[in-house]
Design an enzyme around this catalytic site. Structure first.
Site, PDB file in Angstrom:
ATOM      1  N   SER A  60     -13.340   5.527  -8.845  1.00  0.00           N
ATOM      2  CA  SER A  60     -12.894   6.500  -9.852  1.00  0.00           C
ATOM      3  C   SER A  60     -12.090   5.803 -10.958  1.00  0.00           C
ATOM      4  O   SER A  60     -12.294   6.076 -12.144  1.00  0.00           O
ATOM      5  CB  SER A  60     -12.099   7.639  -9.217  1.00  0.00           C
ATOM      6  OG  SER A  60     -10.999   7.141  -8.518  1.00  0.00           O
TER       7      SER A  60
ATOM      8  N   GLU B 223       0.835  -1.211   0.000  1.00  0.00           N
ATOM      9  CA  GLU B 223       0.000   0.000   0.000  1.00  0.00           C
ATOM     10  C   GLU B 223       0.864   1.253   0.000  1.00  0.00           C
ATOM     11  O   GLU B 223       1.872   1.322   0.728  1.00  0.00           O
ATOM     12  CB  GLU B 223      -0.900  -0.037   1.245  1.00  0.00           C
ATOM     13  CG  GLU B 223      -2.288   0.484   1.028  1.00  0.00           C
ATOM     14  CD  GLU B 223      -3.125  -0.345   0.040  1.00  0.00           C
ATOM     15  OE1 GLU B 223      -3.057  -0.038  -1.167  1.00  0.00           O
ATOM     16  OE2 GLU B 223      -3.834  -1.266   0.472  1.00  0.00           O
TER      17      GLU B 223
ATOM     18  N   GLY C 293     -16.127   6.089  -2.207  1.00  0.00           N
ATOM     19  CA  GLY C 293     -15.366   6.560  -1.044  1.00  0.00           C
ATOM     20  C   GLY C 293     -14.994   5.453  -0.084  1.00  0.00           C
ATOM     21  O   GLY C 293     -14.630   5.709   1.054  1.00  0.00           O
ATOM     22  N   ALA C 294     -15.094   4.195  -0.540  1.00  0.00           N
ATOM     23  CA  ALA C 294     -14.787   3.065   0.346  1.00  0.00           C
ATOM     24  C   ALA C 294     -13.405   2.489   0.062  1.00  0.00           C
ATOM     25  O   ALA C 294     -13.017   1.473   0.628  1.00  0.00           O
ATOM     26  CB  ALA C 294     -15.851   1.985   0.199  1.00  0.00           C
ATOM     27  N   GLY C 295     -12.664   3.127  -0.834  1.00  0.00           N
ATOM     28  CA  GLY C 295     -11.319   2.642  -1.142  1.00  0.00           C
ATOM     29  C   GLY C 295     -11.313   1.476  -2.114  1.00  0.00           C
ATOM     30  O   GLY C 295     -10.354   0.714  -2.177  1.00  0.00           O
TER      31      GLY C 295
ATOM     32  N   SER D 138     -25.419   9.850 -15.425  1.00  0.00           N
ATOM     33  CA  SER D 138     -25.012   9.080 -14.248  1.00  0.00           C
ATOM     34  C   SER D 138     -26.286   8.553 -13.596  1.00  0.00           C
ATOM     35  O   SER D 138     -27.060   9.314 -13.026  1.00  0.00           O
ATOM     36  CB  SER D 138     -24.232   9.967 -13.268  1.00  0.00           C
ATOM     37  OG  SER D 138     -24.226   9.332 -12.005  1.00  0.00           O
TER      38      SER D 138
ATOM     39  N   ASP E  60       2.900   1.953  -4.862  1.00  0.00           N
ATOM     40  CA  ASP E  60       2.875   1.898  -6.333  1.00  0.00           C
ATOM     41  C   ASP E  60       3.583   3.127  -6.907  1.00  0.00           C
ATOM     42  O   ASP E  60       4.285   3.037  -7.902  1.00  0.00           O
ATOM     43  CB  ASP E  60       1.446   1.726  -6.897  1.00  0.00           C
ATOM     44  CG  ASP E  60       0.449   2.784  -6.474  1.00  0.00           C
ATOM     45  OD1 ASP E  60       0.740   3.571  -5.542  1.00  0.00           O
ATOM     46  OD2 ASP E  60      -0.642   2.844  -7.092  1.00  0.00           O
TER      47      ASP E  60
ATOM     48  N   SER F 265     -11.804   1.972  -5.403  1.00  0.00           N
ATOM     49  CA  SER F 265     -11.418   2.534  -6.708  1.00  0.00           C
ATOM     50  C   SER F 265     -12.566   2.726  -7.677  1.00  0.00           C
ATOM     51  O   SER F 265     -12.466   2.344  -8.850  1.00  0.00           O
ATOM     52  CB  SER F 265     -10.336   1.690  -7.365  1.00  0.00           C
ATOM     53  OG  SER F 265      -9.202   1.731  -6.597  1.00  0.00           O
TER      54      SER F 265
ATOM     55  N   ASP G 235      -4.552   1.139  -9.262  1.00  0.00           N
ATOM     56  CA  ASP G 235      -6.005   0.976  -9.382  1.00  0.00           C
ATOM     57  C   ASP G 235      -6.423   0.790 -10.833  1.00  0.00           C
ATOM     58  O   ASP G 235      -7.194  -0.110 -11.173  1.00  0.00           O
ATOM     59  CB  ASP G 235      -6.728   2.203  -8.805  1.00  0.00           C
ATOM     60  CG  ASP G 235      -6.357   2.440  -7.356  1.00  0.00           C
ATOM     61  OD1 ASP G 235      -5.695   1.569  -6.763  1.00  0.00           O
ATOM     62  OD2 ASP G 235      -6.713   3.504  -6.821  1.00  0.00           O
TER      63      ASP G 235
HETATM   64  C1  GLA Z   1      -5.083   4.942  -4.049  1.00  0.00           C
HETATM   65  C2  GLA Z   1      -4.284   5.267  -5.299  1.00  0.00           C
HETATM   66  C3  GLA Z   1      -3.332   4.128  -5.653  1.00  0.00           C
HETATM   67  C4  GLA Z   1      -2.501   3.694  -4.465  1.00  0.00           C
HETATM   68  C5  GLA Z   1      -3.371   3.492  -3.231  1.00  0.00           C
HETATM   69  C6  GLA Z   1      -2.550   3.234  -1.997  1.00  0.00           C
HETATM   70  O1  GLA Z   1      -5.955   3.882  -4.268  1.00  0.00           O
HETATM   71  O2  GLA Z   1      -5.130   5.525  -6.384  1.00  0.00           O
HETATM   72  O3  GLA Z   1      -2.516   4.509  -6.739  1.00  0.00           O
HETATM   73  O4  GLA Z   1      -1.458   4.593  -4.227  1.00  0.00           O
HETATM   74  O5  GLA Z   1      -4.199   4.615  -2.976  1.00  0.00           O
HETATM   75  O6  GLA Z   1      -1.844   2.051  -2.126  1.00  0.00           O
END
Ligand code: GLA
Length: 385
Positions: A125, A33, A119-121, A67, A36, A123, A169
């Protein structure tokens, strides 16, 4: 009605042509984490939650977006692509990057929506950026391969949304493979699909419901601190091309060179680069117990040294440590909220998760959401049979 059916029906309401359909997945990351963008290694997988697109060329010079989740529409002339606000920046960022790379396309109609918690991580976006690029690549025959698309989608996120993210991501969303994780070298972009054999374990995400926002600037700040730290370390290790050739021990020896925060960031990065290499070895040996221990260590580093955790995430990981059926737990993704990723024994997953979410509810008054994860192929066109 499934999400896909909602998208198709919304397209029929707004437009009269026959669109092509696409699915663009979100991603999880087992370990690696915030490295990258620091030339490390990551271990993401595309998941079965994501964003669906219905897209058709419209023989005009206008892009029309709907949307479905936000119930908003937006039309823009292709001669007037500029930064706007909210979700529009994700789609406009893609068009901007295509234009600045002299990749030409015409007007199109695009309806999209999904089932990824925002917003939950996970990705959302990247799923939007990669999915739109993939759809336009198909419709206007750009001839881009998946790695080129991942690079352009990353640039799109850098552009109007303004998050200087790494490649993980967008790469994972476009290059995932069902039942596999991606072992990705973020420097060379060499990668390998490795079968995910979790046998008696589930991958479980627990969503704090704290809305993480990378655009808040903290993400870009971490990235800058690492860049500055590396420049200083390089004065002592001129042969080092990246953090990959500097060890945690060497960072510690140079403690006086760096201010306290920069030292912590650089120590975390070099430790995490080592950890992910070890994690890759454990995964290939199917030694999940040792793999899980590394996940706990990553969380400690992200919380104490990299400072991208929050009370809610720390609480969930501390709770996880109380359950022997959880062999690994850590915050996942950018941090500041979002989800923890946990490896939990299948037989006891339900009871364990119920105990943790009850404790969370009592402490924060919030019902955490739980997702048992399944993997997916990277972005693809859905062909009707
Ligand atoms: C976000 C970013 C990624 C990565 C993570 C953390 O998801 O888009 O590129 O840096 O945070 O690992």
């Amino acid at each position: 009605m499934s999400t896909q059916e909602r998208i198709v029906s919304a397209f029929q309401q707004h437009f009269s042509t026959m669109p092509k359909l696409f699915f663009s997945p979100g991603r999880i990351n087992l370990i690696g984490e915030h490295i990258d963008y620091n030339d490390g290694f990551v271990m993401p997988a595309a998941i079965d939650k994501g964003v669906w697109f219905a897209v058709a060329a419209n023989n005009s010079n206008t892009a029309n977006f709907v949307s479905v989740d936000l119930k908003e529409t937006y039309s823009v002339s292709l001669n007037e692509i500029e930064k706007k606000d909210s979700w529009k920046n994700y789609v406009l960022g893609v068009l901007h990057v295509l234009q600045t790379n002299n990749i030409s396309f015409g007007g199109f109609d695009c309806v999209f929506g999904g089932n990824l918690p925002v917003g939950a991580g996970l990705s959302s976006s990247a799923a939007v950026e990669g999915g739109l690029l993939f759809a336009l690549n198909t419709i206007f025959s750009f001839g881009l391969n998946r790695i080129e698309m991942a690079k352009l989608a990353q640039k799109a996120e850098h552009s109007f949304p303004g998050v200087n993210c790494g490649i993980m991501d967008q790469f994972a969303s476009l290059n995932g493979k069902k039942d596999h994780v991606i072992l990705l070298d973020c420097t060379s972009l060499e990668y390998k699909h490795f079968p995910l054999q979790l046998e008696k374990y589930n991958i479980v995400l627990i969503n704090t419901k704290v809305h993480h926002s990378l655009a808040s600037g903290e993400y870009n700040k971490r990235r800058k601190q690492c860049e500055e730290g590396f420049v200083l370390l390089k004065t002592k290790f001129p042969e080092a091309k990246s953090f990959r050739s500097i060890s945690p021990k060497q960072v510690t020896e140079q403690k006086n060179l760096l201010d306290a925060k920069t030292f912590d960031r650089c120590l975390y990065v070099t430790e995490e680069i080592e950890r992910t290499q070890l994690a890759g070895k454990y995964l290939q040996e199917n030694n999940l117990i040792e793999f899980g221990k590394l996940m706990f260590q990553t969380h400690a580093g992200l919380s104490k040294l990299y400072e991208v955790s929050c009370n809610e995430l720390d609480f969930l990981v501390d709770e996880a440590k109380q359950h022997s059926s959880i062999i690994g737990s850590r915050l996942m993704g950018g941090g500041f909220g979002g989800c923890t990723i946990n490896l939990i024994e299948k037989d006891t997953t339900e009871a364990t998760v119920a105990a943790i979410t009850a404790a969370y509810q009592q402490k924060f008054g919030v019902a955490a959401e739980v997702y048992i994860m399944a993997t997916s192929d990277g972005t693809y066109e859905i062909i009707a049979n």
